[in-house]
Design an enzyme around this catalytic site. Sequence first.
Site, PDB file in Angstrom:
ATOM      1  N   ASN A 143     -18.357   4.673  -6.030  1.00 57.89           N
ATOM      2  CA  ASN A 143     -18.858   3.645  -5.125  1.00 57.89           C
ATOM      3  C   ASN A 143     -19.294   4.210  -3.776  1.00 57.89           C
ATOM      4  OD1 ASN A 143     -19.389   0.824  -4.704  1.00 57.89           O
ATOM      5  ND2 ASN A 143     -17.671   0.803  -3.288  1.00 57.89           N
ATOM      6  N   TYR A 158     -33.733   6.766  -0.463  1.00 60.10           N
ATOM      7  CA  TYR A 158     -32.645   5.977  -1.059  1.00 60.10           C
ATOM      8  C   TYR A 158     -33.003   5.545  -2.479  1.00 60.10           C
ATOM      9  CZ  TYR A 158     -29.410   2.140  -1.895  1.00 60.10           C
ATOM     10  OH  TYR A 158     -28.463   1.312  -2.451  1.00 60.10           O
ATOM     11  N   LYS A 201     -31.105   6.638  -6.015  1.00 58.57           N
ATOM     12  CA  LYS A 201     -30.506   5.681  -6.951  1.00 58.57           C
ATOM     13  C   LYS A 201     -31.185   5.759  -8.317  1.00 58.57           C
ATOM     14  CE  LYS A 201     -27.276   4.084  -4.311  1.00 58.57           C
ATOM     15  NZ  LYS A 201     -25.843   4.171  -4.671  1.00 58.57           N
TER      16      LYS A 201
END
Length: 193
Positions: free
Chosen positions: A27, A95, A99
């Site tokens: 996480n 980003y 991901k």
Amino acid sequence: VASDDDCQKIAKTALDTWGGIAVLINNAGTTRFVPHENLDGLQMDDFQDLYATNVVGAFQMVRAVVPAMQKAGEGRIVSTSSIAGIMGNGSSLAYSASKGALNTLTLGLARALAPEITVNAVCPALVMSDWFRDFSPERVAEVKKDYEGLVPLGRICSPDDIADSIMYLATTSAPVTGELLVIDAGVRLGAKS
């Protein structure tokens, strides 16, 4: 998690404390806020910093816990990714690229670690969370209203929505691996008609 030594220490502490590792939730994450059209707003270091945490850190944590899971003959790994990794949107190009790499890592690990260990990811869209802590109450209300008017389910996801999805993937006995579970209130379906 960008430090492999720290990942190994975390896994060792868990093993020493509980005698095993059944579940890993990746996480940890970070971002840079740069409009996508501002190509000069990102440098190589920005990509490397985001990849170090969002991708390499997740891999290092998996590598640190897999021996314990394999010894036990089972394990569950769930990473928090983002819809940005699927749609190419989000806080910056670096980003969304990180991901996207995490999503691909999830698929590869799901193949490599099967059948004993399942590997999945949740891919949230906008979540009403601490990301908004620096926004004025008026701006939060505006973002919330705009998003809720756009998505088919008419609401922004909450941190509990994401936690519930992670818990499902971490505890289900269903044969689910390599899943990229999108939690977005339907935003990728397009605007409500």
